[in-house]
Design an enzyme around this catalytic site. Structure first.
Site, PDB file in Angstrom:
ATOM      1  CE1 TYR A  38     -18.924  -3.631 -10.876  1.00  0.00           C
ATOM      2  CE2 TYR A  38     -20.041  -4.594  -8.668  1.00  0.00           C
ATOM      3  CZ  TYR A  38     -19.533  -3.432  -9.619  1.00  0.00           C
ATOM      4  OH  TYR A  38     -20.080  -2.225  -9.240  1.00  0.00           O
ATOM      5  CG  ASP A 100      -5.045 -13.814 -11.989  1.00  0.00           C
ATOM      6  OD1 ASP A 100      -5.056 -13.094 -12.683  1.00  0.00           O
ATOM      7  OD2 ASP A 100      -4.612 -13.533 -10.852  1.00  0.00           O
ATOM      8  CD  GLN A 103      -7.660 -12.880 -15.983  1.00  0.00           C
ATOM      9  OE1 GLN A 103      -6.706 -12.973 -16.669  1.00  0.00           O
ATOM     10  NE2 GLN A 103      -7.923 -11.868 -14.994  1.00  0.00           N
ATOM     11  CG  HIS A 124      -1.701 -10.226 -12.232  1.00  0.00           C
ATOM     12  ND1 HIS A 124      -0.501  -9.952 -11.983  1.00  0.00           N
ATOM     13  CD2 HIS A 124      -2.006 -11.274 -11.345  1.00  0.00           C
ATOM     14  CE1 HIS A 124       0.309 -10.837 -11.017  1.00  0.00           C
ATOM     15  NE2 HIS A 124      -0.908 -11.594 -10.454  1.00  0.00           N
ATOM     16  CD  GLU A 244       7.098  -3.896  22.776  1.00  0.00           C
ATOM     17  OE1 GLU A 244       7.739  -3.590  21.894  1.00  0.00           O
ATOM     18  OE2 GLU A 244       7.051  -3.239  23.782  1.00  0.00           O
ATOM     19  CD  GLU A 248       6.324   0.159  19.596  1.00  0.00           C
ATOM     20  OE1 GLU A 248       6.031  -0.648  20.494  1.00  0.00           O
ATOM     21  OE2 GLU A 248       7.007   0.892  19.348  1.00  0.00           O
TER      22      GLU A 248
HETATM   23  N1  NAP Z   1      -7.820  -8.034  -5.981  1.00  0.00           N
HETATM   24  C1  NAP Z   1      -7.065  -7.223  -6.031  1.00  0.00           C
HETATM   25  O1  NAP Z   1      -7.240  -6.111  -5.425  1.00  0.00           O
HETATM   26  C2  NAP Z   1      -6.125  -7.123  -7.283  1.00  0.00           C
HETATM   27  C3  NAP Z   1      -5.090  -6.108  -7.347  1.00  0.00           C
HETATM   28  C4  NAP Z   1      -4.329  -5.800  -8.504  1.00  0.00           C
HETATM   29  C5  NAP Z   1      -4.521  -6.675  -9.576  1.00  0.00           C
HETATM   30  N2  NAP Z   1      -5.584  -7.705  -9.565  1.00  0.00           N
HETATM   31  C6  NAP Z   1      -5.845  -8.389 -10.720  1.00  0.00           C
HETATM   32  O2  NAP Z   1      -7.043  -8.143 -11.312  1.00  0.00           O
HETATM   33  C7  NAP Z   1      -7.710  -9.293 -11.835  1.00  0.00           C
HETATM   34  C8  NAP Z   1      -9.084  -9.490 -10.999  1.00  0.00           C
HETATM   35  O3  NAP Z   1      -8.867  -9.667  -9.839  1.00  0.00           O
HETATM   36  P1  NAP Z   1     -10.010  -9.641  -8.540  1.00  0.00           P
HETATM   37  O4  NAP Z   1      -9.289 -10.091  -7.400  1.00  0.00           O
HETATM   38  O5  NAP Z   1     -10.775  -8.720  -8.762  1.00  0.00           O
HETATM   39  O6  NAP Z   1     -10.638 -11.045  -9.063  1.00  0.00           O
HETATM   40  P2  NAP Z   1     -11.854 -11.808  -8.268  1.00  0.00           P
HETATM   41  O7  NAP Z   1     -12.286 -11.002  -6.996  1.00  0.00           O
HETATM   42  O8  NAP Z   1     -11.183 -13.346  -7.672  1.00  0.00           O
HETATM   43  O9  NAP Z   1     -12.626 -12.096  -9.250  1.00  0.00           O
HETATM   44  C9  NAP Z   1     -13.964 -12.501  -9.051  1.00  0.00           C
HETATM   45  C10 NAP Z   1     -14.789 -12.383 -10.334  1.00  0.00           C
HETATM   46  O10 NAP Z   1     -14.421 -13.278 -11.174  1.00  0.00           O
HETATM   47  C11 NAP Z   1     -16.075 -14.024 -11.494  1.00  0.00           C
HETATM   48  N3  NAP Z   1     -15.663 -15.648 -11.710  1.00  0.00           N
HETATM   49  C12 NAP Z   1     -14.734 -16.400 -10.829  1.00  0.00           C
HETATM   50  N4  NAP Z   1     -14.987 -17.715 -11.390  1.00  0.00           N
HETATM   51  C13 NAP Z   1     -16.002 -17.512 -12.615  1.00  0.00           C
HETATM   52  C14 NAP Z   1     -16.088 -18.595 -13.541  1.00  0.00           C
HETATM   53  N5  NAP Z   1     -15.834 -19.744 -13.447  1.00  0.00           N
HETATM   54  N6  NAP Z   1     -16.996 -17.960 -14.509  1.00  0.00           N
HETATM   55  C15 NAP Z   1     -17.342 -16.543 -14.652  1.00  0.00           C
HETATM   56  N7  NAP Z   1     -16.970 -15.847 -13.697  1.00  0.00           N
HETATM   57  C16 NAP Z   1     -16.181 -16.341 -12.619  1.00  0.00           C
HETATM   58  C17 NAP Z   1     -16.633 -13.817 -10.196  1.00  0.00           C
HETATM   59  O11 NAP Z   1     -18.001 -14.080 -10.261  1.00  0.00           O
HETATM   60  P3  NAP Z   1     -18.964 -14.761  -9.288  1.00  0.00           P
HETATM   61  O12 NAP Z   1     -18.816 -13.885  -8.227  1.00  0.00           O
HETATM   62  O13 NAP Z   1     -20.216 -14.809  -9.864  1.00  0.00           O
HETATM   63  O14 NAP Z   1     -18.255 -15.826  -9.111  1.00  0.00           O
HETATM   64  C18 NAP Z   1     -16.326 -12.271  -9.952  1.00  0.00           C
HETATM   65  O15 NAP Z   1     -17.015 -11.394 -10.979  1.00  0.00           O
HETATM   66  C19 NAP Z   1      -6.735 -10.457 -11.499  1.00  0.00           C
HETATM   67  O16 NAP Z   1      -5.820 -10.620 -12.716  1.00  0.00           O
HETATM   68  C20 NAP Z   1      -5.962 -10.065 -10.393  1.00  0.00           C
HETATM   69  O17 NAP Z   1      -4.703 -10.697 -10.331  1.00  0.00           O
HETATM   70  C21 NAP Z   1      -6.370  -7.710  -8.336  1.00  0.00           C
END
Ligand code: NAP
Length: 375
Positions: A38, A100, A103, A124, A244, A248
């Protein structure tokens, strides 16, 4: 599926007219969509699906601010919000939206719950394309596909609430059930995509990593910094150099490009600006072409993905990131930007406040203090 002409090339596109929300709801009516994570994409995709009438649950580790955010957004612990493993068990479609790097760490747990007929959804192509580095190799009897919104999860949600939609790409890596196409498109529509264009996992990740290192984020900052430096070294003030170089562009010109393209923006500028831009753009293209080629090679050979995995998996990742962002924030260019932003009429203190201060210096002090909060 419609075939549309993009600059002379025919491509497959799925629109909302062709695949309306009612069809997505029908396809997904017996599915439990488990959004795992989330962070940024998680909230956008989960909330849009929920509002679109899809049976969606969230999997998030407990005792975190992120868990609290999911609760504040209306997900109910034990009903629609669970610990990651419980959500993995309950979901028939697993939307794998952890960062990522996370994951990779959580993959052994996810794998356990990928029973035949389930679907594994990504936003992704990273984990699958670079599977030698990530170890993410799904079992053969599950569908594997992606929907990648072309923008932040925050924009995905905002645009959904405004009745608009971000465009997304979609790709199918594995169709084990024979239903992967309708499942992935239904999800794409349900998460709030305006339309979906076809890609594959490798192309998605190669273009994405190139784009963010290139014109979307890396190259743009590099070009800003170079022009700002030249203007400063040739005696221009920071405010003039910033206006500049950045202001802009973001305030006046890019909205015009977004509306009707670069030629239209050029056509709506002064003749002096037109002549200069037409004379110079190819020089910048030729100067940066080798850098973009190096960048693409670095992406395609896995150097960039390995670097991301190595640095983002470290415990001090956030700390180091903060240091690097501080360097940008405290540079003269972005400090000048802070003051320039504060001077935008919409960010200025109310007339009564301005009237109550006695000198120009005081007004500037107030504006600078205010810019802390308007960012
Ligand atoms: N960011 C974007 O706008 C965007 C755009 C297009 C595609 N994507 C893709 O969408 C996917 C998600 O990206 P995102 O940017 O949403 O990810 P993110 O914000 O970095 O993800 C954070 C989530 O991962 C959890 N997390 C992190 N480390 C963890 C661990 N060791 N164990 C369990 N949970 C963990 C966090 O929980 P805690 O808060 O508890 O740490 C949180 O729920 C990726 O594949 C990304 O490439 C992202």
């Amino acid at each position: 599926m419609a075939k549309l002409n993009f600059g002379g090339v025919e491509e497959n596109v799925v629109t909302r007219e062709e695949f309306p929300l009612s069809k997505a709801q029908e396809v997904l009516k017996n599915e439990t969509v488990a959004v795992i994570g989330y962070g940024v994409q998680g909230p956008g995709q989960a909330l849009n699906q929920k509002d679109n009438g899809i049976n969606v649950i969230v999997g998030q580790r407990k005792n975190s601010k992120t868990w609290d955010k999911a609760v504040a957004d209306g997900f109910v612990p034990g009903e629609t919000l669970f610990e990651i493993e419980e959500a993995l068990k309950r979901g028939t479609i697993i939307c794998y939206l952890l960062s990522d790097a996370a994951q990779i760490a959580l993959w052994p747990t996810v794998q356990k719950h990928l029973t035949p007929g389930k679907a594994l959804y990504f936003s992704h192509g990273f984990g699958i394309t670079f599977n030698e580095q990530t170890g993410i190799i799904p079992p053969k009897d599950v569908d594997v596909f992606l929907v990648a919104p072309k923008g932040s999860g925050t924009s995905l949600r905002r645009m959904f609430l405004q009745g608009r939609g971000l465009n997304s790409s979609y790709a199918i890596f594995q169709d084990a059930t024979g239903k992967a196409f309708e499942r992935v498109i239904a999800l794409g529509i349900a998460v709030g995509s305006g339309y979906l264009f076809e890609t594959d996992f490798k192309k998605e990740v190669f273009s994405d990593l190139t784009g963010e290192r290139g014109t979307l984020m890396g190259a743009i900052q590099g070009i800003f910094a170079a022009q700002f430096q030249v203007l400063r070294e040739r005696g221009h003030s920071p405010s003039e150099a910033f206006n500049e170089t950045v202001e802009e562009l973001t305030q006046s010109l890019m909205p015009l490009v977004a509306e009707n393209g670069m030629d239209w923006m050029y056509a709506n500028c002064s003749t002096t600006a037109q002549r200069g831009a037409l004379d110079w753009w190819k020089k910048f293209r030729d100067a940066t072409l080798p850098v973009f080629n190096d960048l693409y090679t670095s992406v395609a050979t896995g150097v960039e993905s390995q670097r991301s995995i190595d640095s983002n998996s470290k415990d001090d990742y956030r700390e180091k990131l903060d240091g690097e962002l501080k360097e940008l924030r405290e540079s003269e260019m972005w400090q000048a930007g802070r003051t320039v932003r504060s001077l935008r009429p919409e960010n200025q203190p109310k007339a009564s406040v301005v009237a109550s201060v006695s000198s120009t210096k005081e007004v500037f002090n107030q504006l600078s203090a205010k810019s802390e909060s308007v960012g």
